[in-house]
Design an enzyme around this catalytic site. Structure first.
Site, PDB file in Angstrom:
ATOM      1  N   TYR A 123       0.814  -1.215   0.000  1.00 15.98           N
ATOM      2  CA  TYR A 123       0.000   0.000   0.000  1.00 15.98           C
ATOM      3  C   TYR A 123       0.846   1.263   0.000  1.00 15.98           C
ATOM      4  O   TYR A 123       0.308   2.358  -0.022  1.00 15.98           O
ATOM      5  CB  TYR A 123      -0.913   0.030   1.232  1.00 15.98           C
ATOM      6  CG  TYR A 123      -2.146  -0.804   1.065  1.00 15.98           C
ATOM      7  CD1 TYR A 123      -2.052  -2.180   0.964  1.00 15.98           C
ATOM      8  CD2 TYR A 123      -3.406  -0.221   1.015  1.00 15.98           C
ATOM      9  CE1 TYR A 123      -3.173  -2.961   0.819  1.00 15.98           C
ATOM     10  CE2 TYR A 123      -4.532  -1.004   0.863  1.00 15.98           C
ATOM     11  CZ  TYR A 123      -4.412  -2.367   0.768  1.00 15.98           C
ATOM     12  OH  TYR A 123      -5.531  -3.132   0.622  1.00 15.98           O
ATOM     13  N   LYS A 190       3.943 -14.713   5.296  1.00 18.60           N
ATOM     14  CA  LYS A 190       4.223 -15.611   4.175  1.00 18.60           C
ATOM     15  C   LYS A 190       5.740 -15.600   3.965  1.00 18.60           C
ATOM     16  O   LYS A 190       6.239 -15.363   2.856  1.00 18.60           O
ATOM     17  CB  LYS A 190       3.458 -15.093   2.945  1.00 18.60           C
ATOM     18  CG  LYS A 190       3.294 -16.091   1.835  1.00 18.60           C
ATOM     19  CD  LYS A 190       2.321 -17.195   2.140  1.00 18.60           C
ATOM     20  CE  LYS A 190       2.404 -18.249   1.052  1.00 18.60           C
ATOM     21  NZ  LYS A 190       1.784 -19.522   1.419  1.00 18.60           N
ATOM     22  N   ASP A 223      -2.127 -18.078   4.539  1.00 21.71           N
ATOM     23  CA  ASP A 223      -3.088 -18.952   3.854  1.00 21.71           C
ATOM     24  C   ASP A 223      -3.680 -19.966   4.844  1.00 21.71           C
ATOM     25  O   ASP A 223      -4.881 -20.246   4.824  1.00 21.71           O
ATOM     26  CB  ASP A 223      -2.437 -19.658   2.652  1.00 21.71           C
ATOM     27  CG  ASP A 223      -1.036 -20.174   2.943  1.00 21.71           C
ATOM     28  OD1 ASP A 223      -0.431 -19.730   3.934  1.00 21.71           O
ATOM     29  OD2 ASP A 223      -0.546 -21.040   2.197  1.00 21.71           O
ATOM     30  N   ASP A 247      -6.000  -6.217   5.260  1.00 17.76           N
ATOM     31  CA  ASP A 247      -7.187  -5.748   4.541  1.00 17.76           C
ATOM     32  C   ASP A 247      -8.080  -6.937   4.183  1.00 17.76           C
ATOM     33  O   ASP A 247      -9.290  -6.943   4.426  1.00 17.76           O
ATOM     34  CB  ASP A 247      -6.736  -5.017   3.275  1.00 17.76           C
ATOM     35  CG  ASP A 247      -7.886  -4.307   2.590  1.00 17.76           C
ATOM     36  OD1 ASP A 247      -8.879  -3.999   3.275  1.00 17.76           O
ATOM     37  OD2 ASP A 247      -7.795  -4.063   1.376  1.00 17.76           O
TER      38      ASP A 247
END
Ligand code: ATP
Length: 355
Positions: A123, A190, A223, A247
């Site tokens: 972002y 991740k 995930d 988000d």
């Protein structure tokens, strides 16, 4: 008397803001609203979607309650919401997702707080348009310096994750957990794929966690976190995430508790706080008087607690819970059995239920 900057925003913003103002005023706690436009109405009136005087009002009052604001295309602004967070250094986005009795859900109990880093990651806006001179140059540089062979028809977004921003947000998540006596903090990452960005996030997160032995901690891949949330959300408590995952996961959590119409939020910095619902401006239902104002009203609950009006915040939350449990007054997004209630009818019912 506390002065609060009130930004109705656009789309369904003005409708849910009017409803929120009505219920907060009914509490009689002496809030003076300083109302300012942002987004489409501000362009018409002041030639900018985020005029200087709006920022000044928030920096003076330190607290704002804000409706959703759409970023109009072609204004030079990437996102008004992102600009506001960066200008005021609102580094933490906190989104409590609590399932109230009476709301239809696949689960019996959900009480999750998503803490999202708000200032960096994808972002941050470091982007290079596909086929632009800059993208071509960057591709050439990456190929020369590191032998990276990027496809020539690629658009490029850069993902910076810093030790300092990670430090601040993970520390905030743990302080929050301590203050509100939460069981544990789950850090999503991740790092197995993005070794140097999420790698920083994970290692700095683990280092901070070591300083809070009194609060539980786990780090899991994002995930896997998504799977857990869809399967056993009652195992989750406080979840801390970098900007983009935050988000996505906060919308997922909103889905667990009845949808975006019930999901409040706050953006916090060291000096300022902006309270706003998780949802956007929902142009599909704007102007029809059918939007659910509860996400914005619950954002006002968070605001009241933040400004030291804890009792008022508790009273307002209890009134919302009563209306939801009662089930007679339900806006369209909560799929009522009979006639859906209008935005104003929901606000009236909450005022009538105030203890
Ligand atoms: P953004 O990109 O700003 O998040 P968006 O258009 O992707 O915005 P939202 O505006 O948040 O998404 O909402 C998605 C849909 O959810 C809306 O189109 C609307 O149908 C529904 N929705 C969102 N908020 C509400 C609400 N308060 N009351 C009723 N329905 C809502």
């Amino acid at each position: 008397m506390t002065t609060v900057t009130l930004i109705p925003g656009d789309g369904i913003g003005p409708e849910v803001t009017a409803a929120t103002r009505q219920v907060v005023d009914a509490l009689g706690v002496g809030i003076e609203w300083e109302v300012h436009d942002a987004g489409a109405p501000a362009i018409e009136a002041h030639g900018s979607p985020l005029p200087e005087h709006v920022l000044r009002s928030i920096t003076t009052n330190k607290v704002a309650l804000k409706g959703p604001v759409t970023t109009p295309v072609g204004t030079g602004f990437r996102s008004i919401n992102v600009a506001l967070r960066q200008e005021l250094d609102l580094f933490a986005s906190v989104r409590p997702c609590r399932l109230y009795p009476g709301v239809a859900s696949r689960f019996d109990a959900v009480d999750i707080v998503v803490v999202r880093e708000n200032t960096e990651d994808l972002y941050e806006g470091i982007e290079f348009e596909c086929s632009s001179k800059e993208a071509t140059k960057l591709r050439g540089f990456l190929s020369y310096m590191h032998g990276f062979d990027m496809r020539p028809d690629s658009g490029i977004s850069i993902k910076p994750i810093s030790i300092s921003a990670t430090h601040a947000i993970v520390e905030y998540a743990f302080e929050y957990a301590r203050k509100y006596r939460r069981r544990k903090v789950t850090l999503g990452h991740k790092a197995n794929i993005m070794k140097f960005s999420d790698g920083v996030w994970l290692s700095e997160g683990e280092a901070r966690a070591a300083e809070y032995r009194d609060v539980g901690f786990e780090a899991i891949q994002v995930d896997e976190l998504a799977m857990h949330l869809a399967w056993t959300p009652d195992d989750m408590d406080v979840i801390v995430l970098p900007n983009l995952y935050g988000d996505i996961i906060s919308d997922l959590c909103a889905g667990l508790i009845g949808g975006l119409g019930l999901a409040p939020g706050m953006n916090l910095g060291k000096d300022h706080a902006v309270f706003e619902p998780t949802h956007g401006s929902a142009p599909d239902i704007a102007g029809k008087g059918v939007a659910n104002p509860i996400a914005m009203i619950l954002s006002a609950v968070l605001m009241l607690r933040h400004i030291g009006q804890r009792d008022a915040g508790d009273r307002l939350e209890r009134a919302v819970a009563t209306v939801l449990a009662n089930g007679k007054i339900r806006p369209a997004d909560l799929r009522p059995v009979g006639e859906p209630a209008t935005t104003d009818a929901v606000a009236d019912a909450i005022v009538a239920a105030l203890p």
